[in-house]
Design a protein around this motif. Structure first.
Motif, PDB file in Angstrom:
ATOM      1  N   TYR A 184       0.834  -1.202   0.000  1.00  0.00           N
ATOM      2  CA  TYR A 184       0.000   0.000   0.000  1.00  0.00           C
ATOM      3  C   TYR A 184       0.867   1.249   0.000  1.00  0.00           C
ATOM      4  CZ  TYR A 184      -3.819  -3.177   1.004  1.00  0.00           C
ATOM      5  OH  TYR A 184      -4.737  -4.190   0.935  1.00  0.00           O
ATOM      6  N   MET A 185       0.508   2.190  -0.861  1.00  0.00           N
ATOM      7  CA  MET A 185       1.244   3.437  -1.013  1.00  0.00           C
ATOM      8  C   MET A 185       0.430   4.595  -0.473  1.00  0.00           C
ATOM      9  SD  MET A 185       1.510   6.471  -2.774  1.00  0.00           S
ATOM     10  CE  MET A 185       0.232   6.201  -3.985  1.00  0.00           C
ATOM     11  N   ASN A 186       1.111   5.517   0.190  1.00  0.00           N
ATOM     12  CA  ASN A 186       0.472   6.746   0.603  1.00  0.00           C
ATOM     13  C   ASN A 186       1.513   7.854   0.640  1.00  0.00           C
ATOM     14  OD1 ASN A 186      -1.589   8.511   1.574  1.00  0.00           O
ATOM     15  ND2 ASN A 186      -2.545   6.763   2.582  1.00  0.00           N
ATOM     16  N   MET A 187       1.062   9.089   0.775  1.00  0.00           N
ATOM     17  CA  MET A 187       1.939  10.250   0.804  1.00  0.00           C
ATOM     18  C   MET A 187       2.101  10.763   2.224  1.00  0.00           C
ATOM     19  SD  MET A 187       2.686  10.907  -2.428  1.00  0.00           S
ATOM     20  CE  MET A 187       2.025  10.639  -4.082  1.00  0.00           C
ATOM     21  N   ILE A 188       3.286  11.316   2.488  1.00  0.00           N
ATOM     22  CA  ILE A 188       3.559  11.942   3.778  1.00  0.00           C
ATOM     23  C   ILE A 188       4.150  13.320   3.507  1.00  0.00           C
ATOM     24  CG2 ILE A 188       4.900  11.841   5.913  1.00  0.00           C
ATOM     25  CD1 ILE A 188       4.877   8.819   5.700  1.00  0.00           C
ATOM     26  N   ALA A 189       3.562  14.346   4.088  1.00  0.00           N
ATOM     27  CA  ALA A 189       4.087  15.707   3.942  1.00  0.00           C
ATOM     28  C   ALA A 189       5.130  15.958   5.028  1.00  0.00           C
ATOM     29  CB  ALA A 189       2.958  16.721   4.054  1.00  0.00           C
ATOM     30  N   THR A 190       6.260  16.520   4.636  1.00  0.00           N
ATOM     31  CA  THR A 190       7.305  16.894   5.590  1.00  0.00           C
ATOM     32  C   THR A 190       7.723  18.330   5.313  1.00  0.00           C
ATOM     33  OG1 THR A 190       9.352  16.389   4.357  1.00  0.00           O
ATOM     34  CG2 THR A 190       8.161  14.522   5.324  1.00  0.00           C
ATOM     35  N   PRO A 191       8.453  18.969   6.225  1.00  0.00           N
ATOM     36  CA  PRO A 191       8.913  20.346   5.989  1.00  0.00           C
ATOM     37  C   PRO A 191       9.841  20.482   4.788  1.00  0.00           C
ATOM     38  CG  PRO A 191       9.063  19.786   8.316  1.00  0.00           C
ATOM     39  CD  PRO A 191       8.769  18.510   7.592  1.00  0.00           C
ATOM     40  N   ILE A 192      10.407  19.380   4.317  1.00  0.00           N
ATOM     41  CA  ILE A 192      11.349  19.479   3.189  1.00  0.00           C
ATOM     42  C   ILE A 192      10.844  18.727   1.956  1.00  0.00           C
ATOM     43  CG2 ILE A 192      13.416  19.964   4.529  1.00  0.00           C
ATOM     44  CD1 ILE A 192      14.078  17.014   4.525  1.00  0.00           C
ATOM     45  N   GLY A 193       9.539  18.506   1.903  1.00  0.00           N
ATOM     46  CA  GLY A 193       8.962  17.916   0.704  1.00  0.00           C
ATOM     47  C   GLY A 193       8.135  16.680   0.982  1.00  0.00           C
ATOM     48  N   ILE A 230       0.664  -2.869  -6.092  1.00  0.00           N
ATOM     49  CA  ILE A 230       0.712  -1.697  -5.226  1.00  0.00           C
ATOM     50  C   ILE A 230      -0.576  -0.901  -5.387  1.00  0.00           C
ATOM     51  CG2 ILE A 230       1.967   0.404  -4.634  1.00  0.00           C
ATOM     52  CD1 ILE A 230       4.494  -0.872  -5.726  1.00  0.00           C
ATOM     53  N   LEU A 231      -1.246  -0.666  -4.278  1.00  0.00           N
ATOM     54  CA  LEU A 231      -2.497   0.078  -4.264  1.00  0.00           C
ATOM     55  C   LEU A 231      -2.365   1.284  -3.339  1.00  0.00           C
ATOM     56  CD1 LEU A 231      -5.010  -2.896  -3.839  1.00  0.00           C
ATOM     57  CD2 LEU A 231      -4.291  -1.811  -5.980  1.00  0.00           C
ATOM     58  N   VAL A 232      -3.231   2.244  -3.540  1.00  0.00           N
ATOM     59  CA  VAL A 232      -3.306   3.366  -2.614  1.00  0.00           C
ATOM     60  C   VAL A 232      -4.020   2.897  -1.358  1.00  0.00           C
ATOM     61  CG1 VAL A 232      -4.284   5.655  -2.210  1.00  0.00           C
ATOM     62  CG2 VAL A 232      -3.299   5.092  -4.442  1.00  0.00           C
ATOM     63  N   GLY A 233      -3.429   3.171  -0.198  1.00  0.00           N
ATOM     64  CA  GLY A 233      -4.047   2.747   1.046  1.00  0.00           C
ATOM     65  C   GLY A 233      -3.300   3.289   2.247  1.00  0.00           C
ATOM     66  N   ASN A 234      -3.948   3.272   3.381  1.00  0.00           N
ATOM     67  CA  ASN A 234      -3.379   3.833   4.605  1.00  0.00           C
ATOM     68  C   ASN A 234      -3.274   2.728   5.652  1.00  0.00           C
ATOM     69  OD1 ASN A 234      -2.343   5.776   6.269  1.00  0.00           O
ATOM     70  ND2 ASN A 234      -4.318   6.641   6.845  1.00  0.00           N
ATOM     71  N   THR A 235      -2.077   2.215   5.877  1.00  0.00           N
ATOM     72  CA  THR A 235      -1.876   1.129   6.828  1.00  0.00           C
ATOM     73  C   THR A 235      -1.486   1.671   8.201  1.00  0.00           C
ATOM     74  OG1 THR A 235       0.484   0.901   6.367  1.00  0.00           O
ATOM     75  CG2 THR A 235      -1.035  -0.309   4.935  1.00  0.00           C
ATOM     76  N   SER A 236      -1.477   0.781   9.181  1.00  0.00           N
ATOM     77  CA  SER A 236      -1.020   1.174  10.514  1.00  0.00           C
ATOM     78  C   SER A 236       0.452   1.566  10.475  1.00  0.00           C
ATOM     79  CB  SER A 236      -1.245   0.029  11.505  1.00  0.00           C
ATOM     80  OG  SER A 236      -0.544  -1.138  11.095  1.00  0.00           O
ATOM     81  N   ILE A 237       1.210   0.931   9.600  1.00  0.00           N
ATOM     82  CA  ILE A 237       2.638   1.274   9.459  1.00  0.00           C
ATOM     83  C   ILE A 237       2.782   2.674   8.885  1.00  0.00           C
ATOM     84  CG2 ILE A 237       4.771   0.714   8.239  1.00  0.00           C
ATOM     85  CD1 ILE A 237       4.162  -1.188  10.533  1.00  0.00           C
TER      86      ILE A 237
END
Length: 352
Positions: A184-193, A230-237
């Motif tokens: 599962y793939m997801n995005m994470i926003a950080t201060p540097i991208g 690979i799918l879009v999804g939000n896991t506990s990890i």
């Protein structure tokens, strides 16, 4: 992506009123159509809940939105060089293409010219733009439980082939074997991208900055290695990774506890484990790592293994510098490396 509710409301009002003062200040992604627009777009206005707002066109592209054909948000300001317009149109005609020198020659444009002029207009190179378009298509979140490969959704193509090709090349077709796994793939926003996180419910497989060169190939190799889909999804990890990264950037965490999947050769894994032993706020060199793992003649191979690390920040390859004290390279870009080292040095009580 803009998450401040006050800014979202302000930008929505600007969109409704076609306020020219906001052109170039934000881009509005319309979930129902899959396009993104300028503030002054003359198209029918969406409901507030169907809007996502971005500071840059690149963010909108990476989120899977395509440029509106009415307001042409990528042609702001309107004095866009002809070469740039032609290149944008060429990408929209075939967004799944991975550009080669011959493709530029066919359009009568040198790749260096494309790189420079795109940087001047959009603040990103042409290769970054083309990659953002491909990745945006591949990573577009699938809503309402629809199957990505069989749905054109609102990508705006006359056929679904471009969407299908761009997605399946990176993410793979549905698994045919019973033992195939789902990542599962997801995005994470950080201060540097923005970063891409790929995981199961048990471990983190990949964490990379979304504009890292060669990211698509990294994802393809990962998928092939595990015969995965690979799918879009939000896991506990993913949630744990997001939380721990936020704590890290807020100087509230110096060590990570996210379970990791080390997708590499035994030698690469040995190097990555050595990287994890570099104390927070400190640095070492390839020679230092070679000494620590008792492989004094493997400095070059250690450098290659360091560059093959697919879990940025958590496996801290940014803490490796040259023996003479120079920073050396970094897959996420040298400015990010400087930021990370400065962040850790400040937390560790180190000053220049």
């Amino acid at each position: 992506m803009i998450t401040d509710p006050a800014l979202q409301r302000e930008y929505y009002e600007a969109l409704l009123n076609k306020n020219p003062a906001y052109d170039g200040i934000f881009f509005a992604g319309i979930r129902t159509t899959g396009i993104f627009c300028h503030a002054t777009c003359t198209a029918k206005k969406p409901k507030f809940e169907n809007c996502t707002f971005f500071h840059t066109a690149e963010e909108a592209l990476l989120s899977g939105y395509r440029p509106c054909k009415r307001c042409h948000p990528l042609f702001y300001p309107q004095q866009i060089p002809a070469e740039v317009r032609n290149l944008v149109e060429a990408v929209e005609a075939d967004p799944a293409r991975r550009w080669k020198e011959a493709d530029f020659q066919a359009l009568g444009v040198h790749s260096a010219t494309a790189r420079r002029k795109f940087k001047e207009v959009y603040g990103m190179t042409f290769v970054q733009y083309a990659r953002a378009r491909r990745m945006g298509i591949a990573f577009k979140e699938i809503t309402h439980g629809e199957t990505v490969i069989n749905q054109q959704l609102a990508t705006g193509y006359e056929s679904s082939s471009a969407f299908h090709d761009a997605f399946s090349k990176i993410m793979g077709n549905p698994p045919k074997k019973a033992n195939s796994i789902i990542l599962y793939m997801n995005m994470i926003a950080t201060p540097i991208g923005r970063m891409i996180a790929i995981s199961t419910e048990e471990a983190l497989y990949l964490l990379e900055f979304i504009d890292r060169r060669g990211l698509e190939k990294e994802i393809e190799r990962l998928r092939i290695r595990y015969d995965a889909r690979i799918l879009v999804g939000n896991t506990s990890i993913h949630k744990q990774t997001t939380t721990e990264l936020e704590q890290y950037f807020n100087e509230q965490r110096t060590q990570f506890s996210v379970p990791l999947m080390y997708s590499g050769t035994p030698f690469q894994q040995e190097v990555w484990h050595a990287l994890e032993q570099i104390p927070y706020g400190e640095t070492t060199s390839y020679t230092g790592i070679a000494h620590n793992i008792n492989r004094p003649t493997s400095v070059r191979a250690i450098g290659n293994a360091n560059g093959a690390n697919q879990i940025a920040i958590i496996i801290p390859c940014h803490r490796v510098i040259q023996q003479n004290g120079d920073l050396g390279g970094y897959g996420g870009g040298i400015e990010r490396k400087k930021y990370l080292l400065a962040l850790e040095a400040e937390k560790n009580g180190v000053s220049d």
